[in-house]
Design an enzyme around this catalytic site. Structure first.
Site, PDB file in Angstrom:
ATOM      1  N   ASP A  87     -71.193  47.481  30.748  1.00 24.27           N
ATOM      2  CA  ASP A  87     -71.870  47.655  29.460  1.00 24.27           C
ATOM      3  C   ASP A  87     -71.490  49.035  28.930  1.00 24.27           C
ATOM      4  OD1 ASP A  87     -73.528  48.145  27.320  1.00 24.27           O
ATOM      5  OD2 ASP A  87     -75.351  47.388  28.279  1.00 24.27           O
TER       6      ASP A  87
ATOM      7  N   PHE B  93     -80.569  50.032  31.094  1.00 27.30           N
ATOM      8  CA  PHE B  93     -80.967  49.632  29.740  1.00 27.30           C
ATOM      9  C   PHE B  93     -79.850  48.790  29.149  1.00 27.30           C
ATOM     10  CE2 PHE B  93     -81.132  49.681  25.189  1.00 27.30           C
ATOM     11  CZ  PHE B  93     -82.461  49.377  24.945  1.00 27.30           C
TER      12      PHE B  93
ATOM     13  N   LYS C  34     -72.675  49.208  19.231  1.00 28.85           N
ATOM     14  CA  LYS C  34     -72.971  50.503  18.605  1.00 28.85           C
ATOM     15  C   LYS C  34     -71.816  51.030  17.742  1.00 28.85           C
ATOM     16  CE  LYS C  34     -77.057  51.845  20.998  1.00 28.85           C
ATOM     17  NZ  LYS C  34     -77.414  51.486  22.371  1.00 28.85           N
TER      18      LYS C  34
HETATM   19  C1  LIG Z   1     -78.134  50.293  22.752  1.00 29.58           C
HETATM   20  C2  LIG Z   1     -77.712  49.610  23.985  1.00 29.58           C
HETATM   21  C3  LIG Z   1     -77.817  48.212  24.120  1.00 29.58           C
HETATM   22  C4  LIG Z   1     -78.465  47.337  23.087  1.00 29.58           C
HETATM   23  O1  LIG Z   1     -77.839  47.375  21.844  1.00 29.58           O
HETATM   24  P1  LIG Z   1     -78.624  46.852  20.548  1.00 29.58           P
HETATM   25  O2  LIG Z   1     -77.584  46.893  19.459  1.00 29.58           O
HETATM   26  O3  LIG Z   1     -79.767  47.794  20.292  1.00 29.58           O
HETATM   27  O4  LIG Z   1     -79.083  45.462  20.848  1.00 29.58           O
HETATM   28  C5  LIG Z   1     -77.347  47.640  25.292  1.00 29.58           C
HETATM   29  N1  LIG Z   1     -76.796  48.388  26.266  1.00 29.58           N
HETATM   30  C6  LIG Z   1     -76.685  49.727  26.171  1.00 29.58           C
HETATM   31  C7  LIG Z   1     -76.047  50.493  27.289  1.00 29.58           C
HETATM   32  C8  LIG Z   1     -77.154  50.389  25.039  1.00 29.58           C
HETATM   33  O5  LIG Z   1     -77.083  51.715  24.965  1.00 29.58           O
END
Ligand SMILES: *Cc1c(COP(=O)(O)O)cnc(C)c1O
Length: 417
Positions: free
Chosen positions: A244, A159, A273
């Site tokens: 990520d 994700f 985040k």
């Molecule tokens: C939440 C998340 C995203 C996307 O972040 P947004 O601010 O919602 O665009 C990307 N990668 C990971 C691992 C996430 O948990």
């Protein structure tokens, strides 16, 4: 149409004659908000620390923490103070001009990550997009891949956000289907499988994109040594390692970054985040000059990226992490959480995966779905979110106290009885 008129899909009410404040707001949302989410029937109006209060004055322990955007708790006084001070001074300049906030923020974030440069953006998906663009440009201009041929290896079950390019390599049909035509250039391998990764890398591979722990996937922890293996392999083959850490980073796992758990330093950190302190969206790509140096004026940008308000909050977030206090809390209290949940394995819970204050709980599917568990926990004053099928993800703010973790574990015990 009246706010309380019954309509298909509306929540059942015990007494339609006297709608509660919760009913009122749920109805408004059902009427006016696009249905791209399926929220639990709780309407929050206030919050502090690890607790939220709904419109009827009921309090709940927040064990989701805005998908880890609220690592430092709701209304953290230091972060709110930084935001408030900045709100009264300067909120936006655009990057056409300098602000007195951006340099200090990027200096401190680079130092926290042990890297040389920061490229600030807003949302997580934008930061992932930025990392993809970085590695393609690096591939063409530094590695020497023929133009238009760059490939990026990604993991099954990933994700990384919701843009058209990012969902192009999602294997979740709900996130992916009916958004084509899809962006090409991505190769998927099983998460945690080093041999498959090695086989997927070619001369045209510019990067490997991974989550050190897959959060949305259900807090999936890769086999020991896998991250280190990826690091060695990518270094040998001249491929960038993109971590990520949008959800796993910034204290959640008991370390500043989840990569630290294996003493791995990726080429590129992708952050978001919690970087915005639960106040404003702040994301960033952090890397050395040899990588992020590929950008030249005009080759990438964002109107709001690096804005003074976000930079002030982001710098205060980095300040909180620089003390190590939150990482220490996450590690220490994560053990309490893991112990509590482990006791329930075999009593309605099939498996628990825990790193720091982050847990994926697989319920016995014959007992209830993750969605049902979330509903029942709500009734017991605890907010969580299901992920896939029978899995519930737990990620309380790192300010949670030990006795509050017991509240959480007790609630689980009660719904499983
Ligand atoms: C939440 C998340 C995203 C996307 O972040 P947004 O601010 O919602 O665009 C990307 N990668 C990971 C691992 C996430 O948990």
């Amino acid at each position: 149409m009246s706010d309380t008129a019954a309509r298909p899909g509306a929540r059942e009410r015990t007494n339609p004659q006297t709608p509660t404040a919760t009913d009122h707001h749920v109805s408004l949302a059902e009427e006016w908000v696009a249905s791209n989410y399926h929220p639990l029937p709780v309407v929050i109006s206030h919050a502090e620390g690890a607790w939220v209060t709904d419109v009827e004055g009921r309090r709940y322990l927040d064990a989701l923490a805005g998908y880890s955007a609220l690592n430092f708790g709701h209304l953290n006084p230091i972060l709110i103070g930084a935001a408030r001070e900045q709100l009264e001074r300067l909120t936006l300049t655009s990057r056409a001009f300098h602000s007195d906030r951006l340099g200090p923020f990027c200096r401190d974030l680079a130092a926290l990550a042990g890297k040389e440069l920061v490229l600030p953006m807003n949302t997580g998906a934008e930061a992932v997009e930025t990392a993809i663009k970085t590695s393609r440009k690096w591939g063409y201009e530094v590695k020497g891949v023929p133009d238009g041929r760059a490939r990026i290896v990604v993991m099954a079950g990933n994700f990384h956000g919701r843009t058209t390019t990012i969902i192009s390599f999602s294997d979740d049909p709900v996130a992916h289907d009916h958004y084509g035509p899809y962006t090409p250039g991505f190769d998927t391998v099983p998460y945690g499988d080093l041999d498959a990764l090695e086989a997927a890398i070619t001369d045209e591979t510019v990067a490997v994109l991974l989550e050190p722990i897959q959060g949305e996937g259900g807090v999936i922890i890769p086999p020991d040594g896998w991250l280190r293996g990826v690091r060695e392999l990518t270094s040998e083959r001249g491929v960038l390692m993109l971590a990520d850490e949008i959800q796993s980073g910034l204290g959640r796992t008991g370390t500043t970054f989840a990569c630290d758990l294996e003493d791995v330093v990726p080429d590129v950190y992708i952050l978001g985040k919690a970087l915005g302190g639960g106040i404003v969206p702040v994301s960033a790509v952090v890397a050395d000059r040899s990588v992020l140096g590929v950008f030249t004026p005009g080759s990438h940008g964002s109107t709001f990226g690096g804005n003074p308000l976000g930079a002030a909050v982001g710098q205060a977030v980095v300040g909180l992490l620089a003390t190590g206090e939150y990482q220490e809390r996450a590690e220490r209290l994560g053990k309490v959480l893991a112990d509590g949940l482990d006791r329930l394995v075999g009593h309605g819970i099939d498996a628990v995966r825990c790193r720091g204050l982050w847990a994926g709980v697989d319920l016995d599917p014959s007992l209830m779905t993750g969605r049902e568990a979330s509903h029942r926990l709500l009734e017991h004053g605890v907010l969580v979110k299901d992920t896939h099928g029978s899995t519930v993800r737990i990620a309380p703010p790192l300010v949670i106290e030990e006795h509050e973790i017991e509240v959480l574990v007790d609630a689980f015990e009660r719904i499983l009885r």
